[in-house]
Motif scaffolding. Structure first.
Motif, short mmCIF file in Angstrom:
data_model
loop_
_atom_site.label_atom_id
_atom_site.label_comp_id
_atom_site.label_asym_id
_atom_site.label_seq_id
_atom_site.Cartn_x
_atom_site.Cartn_y
_atom_site.Cartn_z
N SER A 1 -11.07 -4.39 -6.72
CA SER A 1 -10.13 -3.63 -6.02
C SER A 1 -8.81 -4.40 -6.68
CB SER A 1 -9.67 -3.61 -4.97
OG SER A 1 -8.95 -2.69 -3.58
N THR B 1 0.86 -0.79 -0.06
CA THR B 1 -0.10 0.14 -0.14
C THR B 1 1.04 1.15 0.01
OG1 THR B 1 0.13 -0.05 2.40
CG2 THR B 1 -2.01 -1.01 1.37
N TRP C 1 -6.15 -3.80 -4.71
CA TRP C 1 -5.30 -3.85 -3.47
C TRP C 1 -4.97 -5.14 -2.71
CZ3 TRP C 1 -2.31 -0.63 -3.19
CH2 TRP C 1 -2.52 1.53 -3.20
N LYS D 1 -1.15 3.42 -6.94
CA LYS D 1 -2.65 2.57 -7.91
C LYS D 1 -1.53 1.49 -8.96
CE LYS D 1 -6.56 2.51 -6.84
NZ LYS D 1 -7.82 3.54 -7.13
N LEU E 1 -9.32 -0.24 1.16
CA LEU E 1 -9.88 -0.80 1.36
C LEU E 1 -10.44 -2.00 1.70
CD1 LEU E 1 -9.24 -3.61 -0.71
CD2 LEU E 1 -7.81 -4.28 0.76
N TYR F 1 -14.28 -8.02 -2.55
CA TYR F 1 -13.64 -6.87 -3.38
C TYR F 1 -13.96 -5.95 -4.32
CZ TYR F 1 -11.57 -8.52 1.32
OH TYR F 1 -11.55 -8.51 3.02
#
Length: 614
Positions: free
Chosen positions: A350, A234, A352, A238, A422, A347
């Motif tokens: 995403s 993180t 992540w 992105k 997230l 999720y």
């Protein structure tokens, strides 16, 4: 790697004169099965025709003897399961059991006397020219999902063609005798404190790095190392997170400093030491292990992992090819399709969240970018606290820490947990996934939500899951015969926000899915209404106490607990009072926990079914 006739290990394989076999395998890279088969066949032919080198034999002897030495040194602390396994092999396979004392002395007496001529004669006899071969290709048979999709005749043709190619002896290049010609300029130890209750020593090094030392007598030849700091995937933008996810693997595939992975294996022959680094979601992680005599080698590996990134374009391309080919087969497996669908259900899309790799993922990677992302975090040791647990002497290890850890560079870098937002989906989500031909299903139930962490609450949470697993086994498997394995697991997370996750995975038959769901929700409702049976809670407590008492004599457990205390800035002495907290858990605690954590207005249900026919 060397062909399978020479290698380290803790036991010798006994073969009967009537039947000798060996196996070799490879992950397909660019070009598919034909070149992989050719490489294996030709390597075996090279071993049969030319044998091995004296250097290869000596490395293998070192590895073999080091393996026996480590097992022998732990002979007074062996786990009972190892004896049971040996007795079982003796009964079923006729394996001799002279005991590790005798095996160790046999190895020390016999292994040094094994000559190169003997090994090469054995290789030539074991790989006769006309030996029958079984060639197995494991991959997808769906058009467009694997390349190539060979027929049995193709496999045989490629094998025969490879056997007709003339091979030359392997040429082995000269290597350095050690990892580092000279140690780095040492730093110093500038602070030292002691915790008598925990038996730990904490050092502060001149570069700001800290080290926690926990010498033990739990094992005679084991040292474990860990370090974790705020950071992780993180920390990146992105658009870079996908590349960062593979950065560690890319860098590791090229070796370290002046050594390729194969060269590194050769230089470390006879050593029991390793070190690795990894990006977690919110943490930069480093770990290692070593025998007591190989601590310096492990610390050298740590130093080189952080400062000696190696760039090798050819090895990078080989890594990309193998990973892309492996990814083609992954999504042909129902389990991977199911896990991917579950991730998406929870999720969305995403970036992540890690997903099953696709072949196209690896075409988007860039060597220099991967190296740069790795260096962004691991070129600096700032904020690291290294933890060493195991069989070492504090006074003896201090100079090594000053040399290899206090000398690490520590330029500035961000050291705060970064919350990228997230979060799992909310509400009730139900999805069916159809993949595979076999009549198998998997039921996955996933509960998530906010939580307030404390050590006491974490125990109540885990006790809830343990009781549910008892009920799943007793009711769903034993009484109703709905499942053949499976259970629940979960955790309360504190980073980047306090929340819990519970996941149940229940393999069953497609015709029993509805019954499994009904029975599982019935057990949840029973816990909410009545709490656990006294006998079930007592089983959980007794099992925990037994596990805890055993774990208190294990290096890995102490390493994990000390690392958690550093990561979450908590008091590590809590490890000493766990038994009292276990005793304080009540049936009403679990009943209330069931109401908190099994929220029937907020869960994800995904079920795997076989593909529909027609």
């Amino acid at each position: 790697a060397n062909p399978p006739f020479i290698g380290g290990g803790s036991t010798l394989t006994r073969m009967t004169p009537r039947y000798q076999s060996y196996s070799a395998g490879a992950t397909l890279g660019k070009g598919g099965a034909a070149p992989a088969i050719a490489a294996l066949v030709q390597e075996n032919e090279r071993a049969r025709k030319f044998g091995f080198s004296a250097a290869e034999l000596e490395r293998s002897k070192k590895d073999m003897l080091r393996g026996y030495e480590r097992i022998y040194s732990e002979r007074d602390k062996s786990n009972s399961s190892a004896f049971v396994a040996e007795y079982t092999r003796n009964f079923l396979e006729g394996e001799e059991i002279p005991g590790i004392e005798n095996e160790y002395h046999y190895a020390r007496e016999l292994v040094p006397g094994i000559s190169l001529a003997e090994v090469n004669r054995y290789a030539a006899a074991t790989i006769p020219v006309d030996a029958a071969k079984l060639v197995v290709y494991l991959g997808s048979d769906k058009p467009g999902e694997a390349a190539p999709t060979p027929k049995p005749a193709d496999l045989l043709a490629w094998t025969d063609a490879a056997a007709r190619v003339k091979v030359a002896p392997r040429v082995e290049s000269a290597l350095a005798a050690r990892l580092m010609d000279q140690p780095p300029a040492a730093g110093s130890i500038v602070g030292e404190t002691h915790d008598e209750a925990l038996g730990t020593t904490t050092l502060t090094l001149s570069n700001g790095v800290k080290v926690i030392l926990k010498p033990t007598d739990f094992s005679n030849d084991q040292v474990l190392l860990s370090s974790s700091r705020p950071g992780g995937l993180t920390q990146f933008d992105k658009e870079d997170v996908a590349a960062a996810r593979y950065a560690n693997a890319v860098v590791a595939s090229m070796g370290v400093a002046g050594f390729s992975p194969n060269d590194l294996q050769k230089v470390l022959a006879g050593k029991a030491a390793s070190a690795w680094v990894d990006f977690g979601q919110y943490t930069d992680n480093l770990g290692g292990n070593a025998g007591s005599d190989d601590i310096e080698t492990m610390l050298q590996m740590v130093y080189l992992r952080l400062t000696g990134v190696r760039r090798d374009a050819a090895l990078y391309q080989s890594f990309i090819g193998k990973e892309a080919e492996g990814a083609r087969n992954v999504m042909a497996q129902p389990g991977a399709v199911f896990r991917d669908a579950l991730t998406t259900a929870m999720y969305g899309d995403s970036p992540w969240v890690a997903r099953a790799p696709r072949p196209e993922d690896f075409g988007k990677l860039d060597l220099d970018k991967s190296v740069n992302l790795y260096r962004q975090r691991f070129a600096s040791a700032r904020g690291m606290t290294f933890i060493l647990v195991g069989s070492f002497d504090v006074a003896a290890v201090k100079p090594l820490l000053a040399t290899y850890l206090a000398s690490l560079p520590t330029p500035e870098l961000p050291l705060a947990v970064k919350d990228v937002g997230l979060r799992p989906v909310t509400g009730v989500v139900k999805q069916a996934v159809y993949s595979g031909a076999e009549p198998k299903s998997v039921v996955s139930l996933n509960f998530t939500g906010p939580a307030s962490y404390s050590k006491e609450e974490n125990l109540r949470f885990q006790a809830l899951l343990e009781v549910m697993n008892i009920r799943i086994t007793d009711v769903l498997r034993e009484q109703l015969a709905l499942i053949y394995s499976g259970g629940m697991s979960g955790n309360i997370s504190r980073i980047p926000y306090e929340h819990y996750t519970i996941g149940a995975s229940l393999p069953t038959g497609p015709e029993k899915v509805d019954q499994v769901l009904a029975a599982t929700f019935a057990e949840i409702a029973r816990l909410k209404q009545s709490g656990p049976a006294a006998a079930d809670l007592e089983k959980v407590k007794q099992n925990w106490l037994q596990v805890q008492r055993r774990a208190m004599r294990e290096n890995g457990y102490w390493l994990t607990q000390l690392q958690a205390a550093v990561t979450y800035n908590t008091d590590p002495a809590a490890i000493l009072t766990l038994e009292q907290r276990i005793g304080a858990v009540t049936a009403d605690d679990i009943k209330q926990a069931a109401a908190r954590y099994f929220n029937l207005q907020n869960y994800v249900q995904v079920v795997l079914y076989p593909e529909k026919k027609g």
